[in-house]
Scaffold this motif. Structure first.
Motif, mmCIF file in Angstrom:
data_model
loop_
_atom_site.group_PDB
_atom_site.id
_atom_site.type_symbol
_atom_site.label_atom_id
_atom_site.label_comp_id
_atom_site.label_asym_id
_atom_site.label_seq_id
_atom_site.Cartn_x
_atom_site.Cartn_y
_atom_site.Cartn_z
ATOM 1 N N ALA A 19 53.309 57.286 29.361
ATOM 2 C CA ALA A 19 53.089 56.192 30.305
ATOM 3 C C ALA A 19 51.611 55.862 30.475
ATOM 4 O O ALA A 19 50.738 56.714 30.286
ATOM 5 C CB ALA A 19 53.684 56.561 31.662
ATOM 6 N N ILE A 20 51.387 54.617 30.859
ATOM 7 C CA ILE A 20 50.061 54.111 31.198
ATOM 8 C C ILE A 20 50.142 53.592 32.627
ATOM 9 O O ILE A 20 51.067 52.865 32.980
ATOM 10 C CB ILE A 20 49.652 52.947 30.274
ATOM 11 N N LEU A 21 49.163 53.970 33.427
ATOM 12 C CA LEU A 21 48.991 53.375 34.752
ATOM 13 C C LEU A 21 47.499 53.317 35.026
ATOM 14 O O LEU A 21 46.832 54.353 35.115
ATOM 15 C CB LEU A 21 49.694 54.181 35.847
ATOM 16 N N VAL A 22 46.976 52.106 35.083
ATOM 17 C CA VAL A 22 45.561 51.909 35.362
ATOM 18 C C VAL A 22 45.454 50.964 36.557
ATOM 19 O O VAL A 22 46.041 49.879 36.547
ATOM 20 C CB VAL A 22 44.809 51.307 34.152
ATOM 21 N N HIS A 23 44.744 51.402 37.576
ATOM 22 C CA HIS A 23 44.447 50.542 38.717
ATOM 23 C C HIS A 23 43.060 49.966 38.501
ATOM 24 O O HIS A 23 42.065 50.671 38.632
ATOM 25 C CB HIS A 23 44.473 51.329 40.024
ATOM 26 N N MET A 24 43.016 48.703 38.142
ATOM 27 C CA MET A 24 41.739 48.026 37.948
ATOM 28 C C MET A 24 41.328 47.378 39.268
ATOM 29 O O MET A 24 42.163 46.896 40.014
ATOM 30 C CB MET A 24 41.853 46.961 36.860
ATOM 31 N N ARG A 25 40.027 47.361 39.511
ATOM 32 C CA ARG A 25 39.503 46.701 40.715
ATOM 33 C C ARG A 25 38.354 45.804 40.273
ATOM 34 O O ARG A 25 37.446 46.234 39.567
ATOM 35 C CB ARG A 25 39.012 47.716 41.729
ATOM 36 N N GLY A 26 38.398 44.566 40.722
ATOM 37 C CA GLY A 26 37.354 43.605 40.398
ATOM 38 C C GLY A 26 36.088 43.844 41.201
ATOM 39 O O GLY A 26 36.054 44.666 42.124
ATOM 40 N N PRO A 27 35.041 43.121 40.855
ATOM 41 C CA PRO A 27 33.750 43.279 41.539
ATOM 42 C C PRO A 27 33.860 43.020 43.045
ATOM 43 O O PRO A 27 34.601 42.141 43.481
ATOM 44 C CB PRO A 27 32.862 42.227 40.878
ATOM 45 N N LYS A 28 33.100 43.795 43.824
ATOM 46 C CA LYS A 28 33.052 43.632 45.284
ATOM 47 C C LYS A 28 32.705 42.182 45.636
ATOM 48 O O LYS A 28 31.808 41.592 45.036
ATOM 49 C CB LYS A 28 32.008 44.559 45.896
ATOM 50 N N GLY A 29 33.448 41.643 46.589
ATOM 51 C CA GLY A 29 33.187 40.296 47.062
ATOM 52 C C GLY A 29 33.762 39.188 46.197
ATOM 53 O O GLY A 29 33.708 38.025 46.571
ATOM 54 N N SER A 30 34.320 39.531 45.033
ATOM 55 C CA SER A 30 34.909 38.520 44.156
ATOM 56 C C SER A 30 36.375 38.300 44.537
ATOM 57 O O SER A 30 36.956 39.091 45.286
ATOM 58 C CB SER A 30 34.822 38.979 42.692
ATOM 59 N N PRO A 31 37.001 37.258 44.014
ATOM 60 C CA PRO A 31 38.430 37.065 44.277
ATOM 61 C C PRO A 31 39.288 38.207 43.701
ATOM 62 O O PRO A 31 40.448 38.339 44.053
ATOM 63 C CB PRO A 31 38.760 35.752 43.562
ATOM 64 N N PHE A 32 38.700 39.019 42.840
ATOM 65 C CA PHE A 32 39.423 40.131 42.201
ATOM 66 C C PHE A 32 39.106 41.476 42.849
ATOM 67 O O PHE A 32 39.402 42.519 42.287
ATOM 68 C CB PHE A 32 39.100 40.176 40.709
ATOM 69 N N ASP A 33 38.498 41.441 44.028
ATOM 70 C CA ASP A 33 38.154 42.676 44.757
ATOM 71 C C ASP A 33 39.409 43.231 45.421
ATOM 72 O O ASP A 33 39.597 43.137 46.627
ATOM 73 C CB ASP A 33 37.062 42.398 45.784
ATOM 74 N N MET A 34 40.299 43.757 44.570
ATOM 75 C CA MET A 34 41.563 44.339 45.004
ATOM 76 C C MET A 34 42.075 45.224 43.876
ATOM 77 O O MET A 34 41.587 45.140 42.757
ATOM 78 C CB MET A 34 42.588 43.242 45.300
ATOM 79 N N ILE A 35 43.020 46.070 44.169
ATOM 80 C CA ILE A 35 43.638 46.890 43.130
ATOM 81 C C ILE A 35 44.648 46.048 42.363
ATOM 82 O O ILE A 35 45.521 45.418 42.956
ATOM 83 C CB ILE A 35 44.339 48.132 43.742
ATOM 84 N N MET A 36 44.490 46.029 41.047
ATOM 85 C CA MET A 36 45.414 45.327 40.165
ATOM 86 C C MET A 36 46.009 46.350 39.200
ATOM 87 O O MET A 36 45.351 46.749 38.241
ATOM 88 C CB MET A 36 44.672 44.224 39.415
#
Length: 157
Positions: A53-70
């Motif tokens: 299995a693969i499980l990666v929690h990516m997080r975008g740059p602080k303050g960006s619209p992607f600043d969350m766990i994906m």
């Protein structure tokens, strides 16, 4: 379905094949370079064996619209040491866990003039309309991810 259904990228890394392979199969390495510029990986589980299995929690740059766990989930379908990895990845799911963006990724490795040639082939399996933005950015995201891998491999010399 949205626009791009397949993607091919080839890169030559100034690193030995064994190191590039390890960078793709060891979660301690993956967490250092996975994802586009500015993204981090606070959780990285990467079991590089058939059925693993693969499980990666990516997080975008602080303050960006992607600043969350994906979260990205996946399964390895083929692992041919130092030659080939094939895994599926679900990058976006709906609230019921149904894939909205799923890909099948094939990475091949070969020695090329003392360096390592890596070829990435991405095939889109599922792309719901809700995933249009992610799909439109797929080539840029993979290109930046491979740029980060280049930088990471250089740091290991």
């Amino acid at each position: 379905m949205t626009t791009q259904k397949e993607l091919d990228i080839t890169r030559i890394f100034d690193a030995p094949l064994q190191l590039v392979w390890k960078a793709w199969t060891d979660p301690r390495h993956i967490e250092q370079w996975w994802g586009p510029h500015g993204f981090t990986n606070p959780l990285c589980e990467w079991d590089a064996r058939v059925g693993g299995a693969i499980l990666v929690h990516m997080r975008g740059p602080k303050g960006s619209p992607f600043d969350m766990i994906m979260p990205m989930k996946g399964i390895f379908h083929e692992v041919d040491a130092l030659k080939r990895l094939v895994f599926s990845a679900v990058a976006i799911e709906d609230e019921n866990g149904k894939p909205l963006l799923e890909t099948r990724n094939t990475i091949t490795f070969e020695v090329h003039q003392g360096k390592t040639k890596l070829t990435l082939h991405v095939e889109v399996i599922t792309a719901a309309p809700e995933a249009a933005g992610a799909l439109a950015g797929m080539e840029q995201g993979w290109s930046q991810t491979l740029e980060k891998l280049t930088t990471y491999l250089a740091s290991l010399k």
